[in-house]
Scaffold this motif. Structure first.
Motif, PDB file in Angstrom:
ATOM      1  N   ILE A 140     -13.417  13.322  -7.720  1.00 35.61           N
ATOM      2  CA  ILE A 140     -12.949  12.319  -8.681  1.00 35.61           C
ATOM      3  C   ILE A 140     -12.275  13.017  -9.855  1.00 35.61           C
ATOM      4  N   ASP A 141     -12.932  14.056 -10.358  1.00 34.04           N
ATOM      5  CA  ASP A 141     -12.380  14.808 -11.496  1.00 34.04           C
ATOM      6  C   ASP A 141     -11.053  15.481 -11.140  1.00 34.04           C
ATOM      7  N   GLN A 142     -10.877  15.824  -9.867  1.00 35.15           N
ATOM      8  CA  GLN A 142      -9.636  16.457  -9.419  1.00 35.15           C
ATOM      9  C   GLN A 142      -8.537  15.440  -9.141  1.00 35.15           C
ATOM     10  N   GLY A 143      -8.850  14.153  -9.307  1.00 36.81           N
ATOM     11  CA  GLY A 143      -7.860  13.110  -9.087  1.00 36.81           C
ATOM     12  C   GLY A 143      -7.637  12.763  -7.629  1.00 36.81           C
ATOM     13  N   LYS A 144      -8.544  13.195  -6.753  1.00 33.33           N
ATOM     14  CA  LYS A 144      -8.389  12.928  -5.325  1.00 33.33           C
ATOM     15  C   LYS A 144      -8.927  11.559  -4.917  1.00 33.33           C
ATOM     16  N   ILE A 145      -9.720  10.937  -5.794  1.00 37.13           N
ATOM     17  CA  ILE A 145     -10.270   9.606  -5.529  1.00 37.13           C
ATOM     18  C   ILE A 145      -9.878   8.699  -6.690  1.00 37.13           C
ATOM     19  N   THR A 146      -9.169   7.626  -6.395  1.00 33.23           N
ATOM     20  CA  THR A 146      -8.653   6.719  -7.421  1.00 33.23           C
ATOM     21  C   THR A 146      -9.680   5.658  -7.777  1.00 33.23           C
ATOM     22  N   ASP A 147      -9.882   5.443  -9.081  1.00 33.07           N
ATOM     23  CA  ASP A 147     -10.765   4.375  -9.545  1.00 33.07           C
ATOM     24  C   ASP A 147     -10.013   3.058  -9.447  1.00 33.07           C
ATOM     25  N   LEU A 148     -10.589   2.106  -8.720  1.00 28.07           N
ATOM     26  CA  LEU A 148      -9.903   0.841  -8.441  1.00 28.07           C
ATOM     27  C   LEU A 148     -10.393  -0.316  -9.305  1.00 28.07           C
ATOM     28  N   GLY A 149     -11.104  -0.019 -10.391  1.00 26.19           N
ATOM     29  CA  GLY A 149     -11.556  -1.080 -11.272  1.00 26.19           C
ATOM     30  C   GLY A 149     -12.890  -1.648 -10.851  1.00 26.19           C
ATOM     31  N   ASN A 150     -13.174  -2.859 -11.260  1.00 23.52           N
ATOM     32  CA  ASN A 150     -14.446  -3.522 -10.982  1.00 23.52           C
ATOM     33  C   ASN A 150     -14.567  -3.901  -9.513  1.00 23.52           C
ATOM     34  N   ASN A 151     -15.777  -3.775  -8.971  1.00 26.84           N
ATOM     35  CA  ASN A 151     -16.006  -4.052  -7.553  1.00 26.84           C
ATOM     36  C   ASN A 151     -15.634  -5.473  -7.171  1.00 26.84           C
ATOM     37  N   GLU A 152     -15.910  -6.432  -8.048  1.00 29.14           N
ATOM     38  CA  GLU A 152     -15.651  -7.832  -7.723  1.00 29.14           C
ATOM     39  C   GLU A 152     -14.206  -8.235  -8.002  1.00 29.14           C
ATOM     40  N   SER A 153     -13.462  -7.359  -8.648  1.00 32.02           N
ATOM     41  CA  SER A 153     -12.058  -7.657  -8.922  1.00 32.02           C
ATOM     42  C   SER A 153     -11.236  -6.381  -8.777  1.00 32.02           C
ATOM     43  N   ILE A 154     -11.309  -5.792  -7.590  1.00 31.83           N
ATOM     44  CA  ILE A 154     -10.581  -4.563  -7.304  1.00 31.83           C
ATOM     45  C   ILE A 154      -9.101  -4.755  -7.612  1.00 31.83           C
ATOM     46  N   ASN A 155      -8.495  -3.734  -8.183  1.00 32.45           N
ATOM     47  CA  ASN A 155      -7.061  -3.762  -8.449  1.00 32.45           C
ATOM     48  C   ASN A 155      -6.333  -3.708  -7.102  1.00 32.45           C
ATOM     49  N   THR A 156      -5.914  -4.873  -6.633  1.00 33.02           N
ATOM     50  CA  THR A 156      -5.329  -4.958  -5.293  1.00 33.02           C
ATOM     51  C   THR A 156      -4.021  -4.177  -5.179  1.00 33.02           C
ATOM     52  N   GLU A 157      -3.231  -4.172  -6.240  1.00 30.77           N
ATOM     53  CA  GLU A 157      -1.958  -3.445  -6.199  1.00 30.77           C
ATOM     54  C   GLU A 157      -2.196  -1.950  -6.004  1.00 30.77           C
ATOM     55  N   MET A 158      -3.186  -1.411  -6.732  1.00 32.15           N
ATOM     56  CA  MET A 158      -3.503   0.008  -6.579  1.00 32.15           C
ATOM     57  C   MET A 158      -4.031   0.292  -5.177  1.00 32.15           C
ATOM     58  N   TYR A 179     -10.587  -9.460  -1.194  1.00 34.41           N
ATOM     59  CA  TYR A 179     -10.481  -9.056   0.196  1.00 34.41           C
ATOM     60  C   TYR A 179      -9.483  -9.923   0.952  1.00 34.41           C
ATOM     61  N   GLU A 180      -9.428 -11.206   0.612  1.00 35.20           N
ATOM     62  CA  GLU A 180      -8.459 -12.095   1.255  1.00 35.20           C
ATOM     63  C   GLU A 180      -7.034 -11.637   0.966  1.00 35.20           C
ATOM     64  N   THR A 181      -6.799 -11.212  -0.270  1.00 33.47           N
ATOM     65  CA  THR A 181      -5.472 -10.709  -0.643  1.00 33.47           C
ATOM     66  C   THR A 181      -5.137  -9.438   0.131  1.00 33.47           C
ATOM     67  N   LEU A 182      -6.105  -8.536   0.230  1.00 36.04           N
ATOM     68  CA  LEU A 182      -5.871  -7.278   0.931  1.00 36.04           C
ATOM     69  C   LEU A 182      -5.654  -7.496   2.427  1.00 36.04           C
ATOM     70  N   LEU A 183      -6.355  -8.456   2.996  1.00 39.29           N
ATOM     71  CA  LEU A 183      -6.170  -8.768   4.414  1.00 39.29           C
ATOM     72  C   LEU A 183      -4.764  -9.280   4.683  1.00 39.29           C
ATOM     73  N   ARG A 184      -4.230 -10.052   3.748  1.00 37.23           N
ATOM     74  CA  ARG A 184      -2.862 -10.561   3.911  1.00 37.23           C
ATOM     75  C   ARG A 184      -1.841  -9.434   3.865  1.00 37.23           C
ATOM     76  N   SER A 185      -2.257  -8.292   3.333  1.00 37.37           N
ATOM     77  CA  SER A 185      -1.380  -7.118   3.304  1.00 37.37           C
ATOM     78  C   SER A 185      -1.596  -6.229   4.519  1.00 37.37           C
ATOM     79  N   ASP A 186      -2.288  -6.766   5.529  1.00 42.09           N
ATOM     80  CA  ASP A 186      -2.537  -6.053   6.789  1.00 42.09           C
ATOM     81  C   ASP A 186      -3.369  -4.789   6.617  1.00 42.09           C
ATOM     82  N   ILE A 187      -4.272  -4.816   5.663  1.00 40.68           N
ATOM     83  CA  ILE A 187      -5.212  -3.711   5.498  1.00 40.68           C
ATOM     84  C   ILE A 187      -6.535  -4.116   6.141  1.00 40.68           C
ATOM     85  N   PRO A 188      -6.986  -3.416   7.174  1.00 40.25           N
ATOM     86  CA  PRO A 188      -8.256  -3.777   7.824  1.00 40.25           C
ATOM     87  C   PRO A 188      -9.439  -3.618   6.864  1.00 40.25           C
TER      88      PRO A 188
END
Length: 386
Positions: A140-158, A179-188
């Motif tokens: 995380i400190d090396q920037g290899k894992i991106t923080d996506l915000g709050n679990n219940e409101s993940i930053n879908t664009e990121m 999750y519904e938004t991400l599924l519409r983007s064809d992300i399993p």
């Protein structure tokens, strides 16, 4: 062969018929399909079915408590290119494996990825501050894992921009618009329900759920077998104790005392450590909500008090409620907590690593209740209240 296996053999046979109409090449599926269910001994929330074609079917029965629907996922080797974009009404997602880029959403996913040796494939996680593992914190400190915000409101664009092959989801119910938004983007997205298991080894066995996404089933089997062996050996050792101390747990929150139900994960540890959990006869698999008076009447003279909610010191307990001083465990300073065992950024280690290492939790409790049985043990999760 069970009806579940027959159903998917039929489905996959139809798919084979479709493929056979096309020009055969090295990516064609085999003409015959045989399947076997992977042995799951303790976990009740999922099943795995392996096909000779290389396809794996994973079914999740308990993505969240009291779920009224199951989710079925089809894992397809990348070499079977004809199926890379195939979706069917009979599957909630089809995932190309091995997965190379994954987003996880619960700290309980971290030990599985680390133990399987695929933590380098983790590219995103919501609220990374809760991750305690030193190995993953370094990434995380090396920037290899991106923080996506709050679990219940993940930053879908990121999340979309990270282009993951898979998102391992966590949800408390079936209402998750992110999750519904991400599924519409064809992300399993696959739901992981390890947290709904009610037994220590049931939670730990979910490492077998992660393994097929990375082609590491044999490694997962060995890892779980080692944990199981250690846990069962400790349980047998605990039975040698000549005394069975009484145990209190939980604490007050707004005049209600919350403590584990008698059929819960936490109660199982106390029982397996050969101690007498005073609410062992209740049927709850989650938390019980009791009055102070009822807890006092039963637990005032308890030999030990473990997991006093978020409290980390006797001073905190005393300031929160004068009634705590009435308990024998408070007077004699025999309260133990896991709230003092934290990661670098404040995450509680037991919430992350505990489900994967129930053997360590059990050994801690055996040492607390029966120190003569494990004289050289060093407490890992539980520590005396300060």
């Amino acid at each position: 062969m069970n009806t579940y296996a027959i159903k998917y053999i039929a489905i996959l046979s139809l798919l084979l018929a479709f493929v056979s109409c096309k020009k055969k090449n090295q990516n064609s599926l085999p003409e015959t399909i045989e399947s076997d269910l992977v042995t799951i001994n303790y976990a009740k929330g999922f099943s795995i079915e392996k096909h000779s074609s290389g396809i794996t079917i994973i079914k999740v029965f308990s993505p969240w408590p009291d779920a009224d629907e199951a989710f079925t996922y089809c894992l397809v080797p990348r070499k079977l290119k004809n199926f890379q974009k195939l979706y069917s009404k009979d599957f909630d997602a089809i995932i190309n494996v091995p997965v190379e880029r994954v987003i996880a959403t619960s700290t309980t996913h971290i030990p599985a990825l680390e133990n399987l040796g695929v933590i380098d494939r983790l590219i995103g996680f919501p609220e990374t501050r809760y991750i305690s593992s030193e190995v993953t914190r370094k990434k995380i400190d090396q920037g290899k894992i991106t923080d996506l915000g709050n679990n219940e409101s993940i930053n879908t664009e990121m999340a979309i921009n990270l282009n993951p092959d898979l998102i391992i989801g966590f949800s408390i119910n079936n209402q998750n618009r992110v999750y519904e938004t991400l599924l519409r983007s064809d992300i399993p997205i696959v739901y992981n329900g390890d947290w709904t298991e009610e037994t220590p080894l049931g939670k730990a066995e979910w490492i077998k759920f992660f393994a097929p996404f990375f082609g590491l089933e044999e490694k997962a089997e060995k890892l779980f077998n080692a944990t199981e062996e250690n846990y069962l050996a400790a349980k047998i050792l605990a039975k040698k104790a000549t005394e069975k101390p009484t145990v209190l747990s939980g604490a007050l929150y707004k005049d209600v005392w919350y403590l584990p139900g008698g059929k819960s994960w936490a109660a199982s540890f106390i029982n397996d450590a050969n101690a007498d959990y005073l609410w062992k006869d209740t049927n709850g698999t989650g938390s019980l909500s009791l009055s102070l008076e009822s807890v006092l009447s039963k637990g005032v003279d308890a030999s030990f008090w473990v997991s006093p909610s978020q409290f980390t010191s006797y001073d905190e307990l005393n300031k929160a409620s004068r009634h705590y001083k009435r308990f024998k465990a408070f007077k004699e300073k025999i309260i133990y907590t896991f709230a003092n065992t934290k990661g670098e950024t404040g995450g509680l280690v037991v919430y992350e690593l505990g489900p994967a290492r129930p053997d360590l939790i059990l050994k801690d409790l055996i040492y607390i209740f029966h120190p003569e049985l494990l004289p050289d043990h060093e407490l890992f999760f539980f520590k005396p209240l300060l």
